[in-house]
Design an enzyme around this catalytic site. Structure first.
Site, PDB file in Angstrom:
ATOM      1  N   LYS A  22      50.634  11.769 135.621  1.00 11.39           N
ATOM      2  CA  LYS A  22      49.839  10.613 135.314  1.00 11.39           C
ATOM      3  C   LYS A  22      48.420  11.006 135.038  1.00 11.39           C
ATOM      4  O   LYS A  22      47.980  10.287 134.183  1.00 11.39           O
ATOM      5  CB  LYS A  22      50.077   9.890 136.996  1.00 11.39           C
ATOM      6  CG  LYS A  22      48.835   8.700 136.851  1.00 11.39           C
ATOM      7  CD  LYS A  22      48.873   7.986 138.258  1.00 11.39           C
ATOM      8  CE  LYS A  22      47.752   8.692 139.261  1.00 11.39           C
ATOM      9  NZ  LYS A  22      46.495   8.270 138.985  1.00 11.39           N
ATOM     10  N   ASN A  23      48.002  11.909 135.600  1.00 13.89           N
ATOM     11  CA  ASN A  23      46.686  12.207 135.528  1.00 13.89           C
ATOM     12  C   ASN A  23      46.378  12.814 133.922  1.00 13.89           C
ATOM     13  O   ASN A  23      45.141  12.964 133.607  1.00 13.89           O
ATOM     14  CB  ASN A  23      45.830  13.048 136.335  1.00 13.89           C
ATOM     15  CG  ASN A  23      45.686  12.354 137.756  1.00 13.89           C
ATOM     16  OD1 ASN A  23      45.959  11.104 137.902  1.00 13.89           O
ATOM     17  ND2 ASN A  23      45.419  12.943 138.941  1.00 13.89           N
ATOM     18  N   CYS A 116      36.202   1.902 145.251  1.00 12.29           N
ATOM     19  CA  CYS A 116      37.914   1.947 145.140  1.00 12.29           C
ATOM     20  C   CYS A 116      38.178   2.375 146.543  1.00 12.29           C
ATOM     21  O   CYS A 116      37.393   2.544 147.367  1.00 12.29           O
ATOM     22  CB  CYS A 116      38.465   2.884 144.216  1.00 12.29           C
ATOM     23  SG  CYS A 116      38.423   4.408 144.636  1.00 12.29           S
ATOM     24  N   ARG A 121      33.231   6.350 144.842  1.00 11.52           N
ATOM     25  CA  ARG A 121      33.709   6.763 143.486  1.00 11.52           C
ATOM     26  C   ARG A 121      32.816   6.291 142.232  1.00 11.52           C
ATOM     27  O   ARG A 121      33.025   5.831 141.377  1.00 11.52           O
ATOM     28  CB  ARG A 121      35.224   6.253 142.947  1.00 11.52           C
ATOM     29  CG  ARG A 121      36.006   7.394 142.605  1.00 11.52           C
ATOM     30  CD  ARG A 121      37.380   6.907 142.549  1.00 11.52           C
ATOM     31  NE  ARG A 121      38.373   8.035 141.924  1.00 11.52           N
ATOM     32  CZ  ARG A 121      39.552   7.924 141.905  1.00 11.52           C
ATOM     33  NH1 ARG A 121      40.421   6.826 142.477  1.00 11.52           N
ATOM     34  NH2 ARG A 121      40.183   8.803 141.310  1.00 11.52           N
ATOM     35  N   ASP A 306      44.813  15.184 146.235  1.00 15.59           N
ATOM     36  CA  ASP A 306      45.966  14.253 145.907  1.00 15.59           C
ATOM     37  C   ASP A 306      47.246  14.497 146.793  1.00 15.59           C
ATOM     38  O   ASP A 306      48.060  13.805 146.981  1.00 15.59           O
ATOM     39  CB  ASP A 306      46.466  13.932 144.484  1.00 15.59           C
ATOM     40  CG  ASP A 306      45.211  13.214 143.700  1.00 15.59           C
ATOM     41  OD1 ASP A 306      44.305  12.737 144.138  1.00 15.59           O
ATOM     42  OD2 ASP A 306      45.384  12.979 142.545  1.00 15.59           O
ATOM     43  N   ARG A 398      51.761   2.732 141.062  1.00 13.02           N
ATOM     44  CA  ARG A 398      50.986   3.279 139.915  1.00 13.02           C
ATOM     45  C   ARG A 398      51.068   4.916 139.685  1.00 13.02           C
ATOM     46  O   ARG A 398      50.728   5.160 138.587  1.00 13.02           O
ATOM     47  CB  ARG A 398      49.439   3.232 140.679  1.00 13.02           C
ATOM     48  CG  ARG A 398      48.738   1.902 140.769  1.00 13.02           C
ATOM     49  CD  ARG A 398      47.394   2.050 141.419  1.00 13.02           C
ATOM     50  NE  ARG A 398      46.758   3.173 140.724  1.00 13.02           N
ATOM     51  CZ  ARG A 398      46.024   4.137 141.280  1.00 13.02           C
ATOM     52  NH1 ARG A 398      45.816   3.799 142.544  1.00 13.02           N
ATOM     53  NH2 ARG A 398      45.525   4.996 140.602  1.00 13.02           N
TER      54      ARG A 398
HETATM   55  C1  UD1 Z   1      40.791  12.470 139.221  1.00 10.66           C
HETATM   56  C2  UD1 Z   1      42.360  12.037 139.517  1.00 10.66           C
HETATM   57  C3  UD1 Z   1      42.412  11.821 140.813  1.00 10.66           C
HETATM   58  C4  UD1 Z   1      41.979  13.150 141.857  1.00 10.66           C
HETATM   59  C5  UD1 Z   1      40.728  13.270 141.330  1.00 10.66           C
HETATM   60  C6  UD1 Z   1      40.322  15.119 142.149  1.00 10.66           C
HETATM   61  C7  UD1 Z   1      42.778  10.948 137.229  1.00 10.66           C
HETATM   62  C8  UD1 Z   1      43.249   9.963 136.793  1.00 10.66           C
HETATM   63  N1  UD1 Z   1      42.422  10.846 138.699  1.00 10.66           N
HETATM   64  O1  UD1 Z   1      40.006  11.669 139.633  1.00 10.66           O
HETATM   65  O2  UD1 Z   1      43.861  11.788 141.035  1.00 10.66           O
HETATM   66  O3  UD1 Z   1      41.927  12.999 143.051  1.00 10.66           O
HETATM   67  O4  UD1 Z   1      40.506  13.738 139.929  1.00 10.66           O
HETATM   68  O5  UD1 Z   1      41.077  15.778 141.530  1.00 10.66           O
HETATM   69  O6  UD1 Z   1      42.933  12.077 136.993  1.00 10.66           O
HETATM   70  N2  UD1 Z   1      32.091  11.819 141.315  1.00 10.66           N
HETATM   71  C9  UD1 Z   1      30.657  11.667 141.299  1.00 10.66           C
HETATM   72  N3  UD1 Z   1      30.065  11.174 140.054  1.00 10.66           N
HETATM   73  C10 UD1 Z   1      30.934  10.961 139.140  1.00 10.66           C
HETATM   74  C11 UD1 Z   1      32.278  11.561 138.985  1.00 10.66           C
HETATM   75  C12 UD1 Z   1      32.810  11.917 140.198  1.00 10.66           C
HETATM   76  O7  UD1 Z   1      30.011  11.548 142.487  1.00 10.66           O
HETATM   77  O8  UD1 Z   1      30.449  10.447 138.073  1.00 10.66           O
HETATM   78  C13 UD1 Z   1      32.566  12.070 142.635  1.00 10.66           C
HETATM   79  C14 UD1 Z   1      33.711  11.404 142.992  1.00 10.66           C
HETATM   80  O9  UD1 Z   1      33.283  10.233 143.835  1.00 10.66           O
HETATM   81  C15 UD1 Z   1      34.646  12.361 144.111  1.00 10.66           C
HETATM   82  C16 UD1 Z   1      34.498  13.438 143.311  1.00 10.66           C
HETATM   83  O10 UD1 Z   1      33.161  13.537 142.371  1.00 10.66           O
HETATM   84  O11 UD1 Z   1      33.861  12.185 145.091  1.00 10.66           O
HETATM   85  C17 UD1 Z   1      35.734  13.950 142.448  1.00 10.66           C
HETATM   86  O12 UD1 Z   1      35.786  12.986 141.454  1.00 10.66           O
HETATM   87  P1  UD1 Z   1      36.468  13.147 140.090  1.00 10.66           P
HETATM   88  O13 UD1 Z   1      36.819  14.664 139.992  1.00 10.66           O
HETATM   89  O14 UD1 Z   1      35.593  12.891 138.944  1.00 10.66           O
HETATM   90  O15 UD1 Z   1      37.887  12.496 140.313  1.00 10.66           O
HETATM   91  P2  UD1 Z   1      38.309  11.378 139.174  1.00 10.66           P
HETATM   92  O16 UD1 Z   1      38.399  11.910 137.796  1.00 10.66           O
HETATM   93  O17 UD1 Z   1      37.987  10.073 139.584  1.00 10.66           O
END
Ligand code: UD1
Length: 417
Positions: A22-23, A116, A121, A306, A398
């Site tokens: 999915k990711n 979320c 997030r 995850d 999902r």
């Molecule tokens: C992706 C995955 C999700 C997985 C996560 C961590 C997808 C669709 N989803 O989510 O399943 O759990 O990686 O492996 O690929 N953060 C910030 N600012 C930002 C971006 C992130 O503070 O601009 C923080 C987030 O709030 C969170 C952490 O960084 O606490 C990790 O987020 P991130 O690695 O970006 O996860 P996703 O890409 O949302």
């Protein structure tokens, strides 16, 4: 409203062929926006999140057809640069589209994805990096109004945290930028390498994906590509946790074992026998899981956040206490109150959860709180004595294709009603 009902405490035995990740598929579908040609994506899982991404592509003007697990995207004509609010709400990760739409169209209008179920997030890392590459962002009234009329220009980007989504968005923005972009402190998840492989097969010039320094040499344009999505390591971890909890034997097919290394280490420590050969993993569980002192979630190659919830459900049955330390998301433990309904003993304090194993769980009526929390409830219900009813299963849809069918083939007494 659909429910999953499970009569638990049945040992599971058999094999499961994994779906595409999915990711991976979500950023890859976003990446097709960059391609002035036809992308053929094999091993695309049938998930509601993938359907949401396809709806966005159609809204943007692409022609998308699906046949089995192959999705063909013709994005020669992209006519829109906005993602309507209702589509953004269907899938929060639609923020991936920002880099790609703005690179292709010079503009993008998206509603802000907001909070979320896993915590606030934020997307600050995405926005500041894209801004460094040349995007002007006007944020107001819940809408991100973005423009880069002259296209992106490569730059050195230093990420303060290896955000998966931010790394992917930067790659998508930088692929067709003028000059070279270097991401320092990039996320190293396998799904990032998969996105880079897809884009490289369309003519991009990306090096170092999967390491903490990714170098993107901008190219003028991308042409059509054919790509097969990597297997879903989190789906794999979920099935392994289920069999470790119920006892039994499972063979996972079409898996990349290296992607599961930290999960396999924990499962071995818990007493499971694991045999890896080529693209197969066989797990045999003959006894109650042994406690593992601490499981800390970390960016790849650490233990994946995850997989935390499904394994937590398994450790509710361990022969002692296991501590989970969640280092990625703030709100991972919403599922704990639901797990307690099965008789699990779990104590939380901020990012720490202590799971005190019990000898058995009893069937319960529960509701999914989030995608992986939903998977944890399925694991608990499979292991519990008696009947369980799991509600709000749209969360599960999902991320898991054919979960009920696969578990039924493994011998579970499970149905959707
Ligand atoms: C992706 C995955 C999700 C997985 C996560 C961590 C997808 C669709 N989803 O989510 O399943 O759990 O990686 O492996 O690929 N953060 C910030 N600012 C930002 C971006 C992130 O503070 O601009 C923080 C987030 O709030 C969170 C952490 O960084 O606490 C990790 O987020 P991130 O690695 O970006 O996860 P996703 O890409 O949302």
């Amino acid at each position: 409203m659909s429910l999953i009902t499970i009569n638990g405490a049945k040992k599971l035995k058999g094999s499961v062929r994994l779906q595409g990740a999915k990711n991976s598929v979500l950023p890859i579908l976003a990446g097709t926006v960059l391609i002035k040609g036809i992308s053929v994506i094999h091993n695309c899982p049938a998930l509601s999140d993938a359907t949401a991404a396809i709806k966005i592509l159609r809204h943007l003007g692409a022609t998308v057809s699906c046949e089995g697990h192959t999705v063909t995207v013709d994005s020669r004509e992209i006519t829109a640069f906005d993602i309507p609010d209702e589509l953004m709400r269907e899938m929060r990760s639609s923020i991936f589209f920002l880099g790609a739409i703005s690179a292709r169209m010079g503009r993008a209008v998206l509603s802000s994805p907001g909070g979320c179920e896993l915590g606030p997030r934020p997307i600050d890392l995405h926005l500041s990096a894209l801004n460094e590459l040349g995007l002007t962002i006007d944020e107001g009234g819940g809408v991100l109004n973005c423009s880069c009329p002259n296209g992106y220009t490569g730059a050195d980007i230093n990420l303060s945290f290896p955000s998966v989504g931010a790394t992917e968005n930067i790659i998508l923005a930088a692929v067709t930028a003028k000059g070279v972009t270097r991401i320092n402190g990039a996320a190293k998840e396998p799904e990032i390498s998969d996105l880079a492989d897809f884009l490289n097969s369309a003519g991009a010039n990306i090096h170092g994906a999967g390491s903490d320094t990714v170098i993107i040499n901008g190219v003028g344009s991308l042409s059509g590509a054919t790509h097969t999505v990597i297997p879903d390591r989190i789906e794999a971890a979920t099935y392994l946790a289920a069999v470790a909890a119920t006892g039994g034997k499972i063979e996972l097919l079409n898996v990349i074992p290296a992607h599961l290394a930290p999960v396999l280490t924990v499962l071995k420590q818990s007493g499971c026998e694991i045999n890896v050969s080529g693209k197969s993993i066989v797990l045999t569980a003959t006894a109650r899981p042994k406690r593992v002192p601490v499981i800390r979630t970390l960016p790849y190659p650490g233990f994946p956040t995850d997989a935390g919830s499904p394994l937590m459900a398994m450790f509710t049955l361990a022969d002692g206490s296991t501590m989970f330390v969640e280092n990625i998301f703030e709100n991972r433990y919403k599922v704990v109150d639901e797990l307690k309904r099965f008789g699990a003993k779990i104590y939380t304090n901020g990012r720490v959860a202590v799971v005190e194993g019990v000898k058995s769980l009893s069937g319960a009526t529960v509701q999914c709180t989030d995608l992986r929390g939903g998977a944890a409830l399925v694991v608990a219900a499979l292991a519990a004595n008696g009947t369980s009813e799991i509600g709000k299963i749209s969360h599960i849809d999902r991320g898991y294709e054919g979960l009920i069918e696969n578990l039924a083939l493994l011998g579970a007494d499970i149905k959707r009603c």
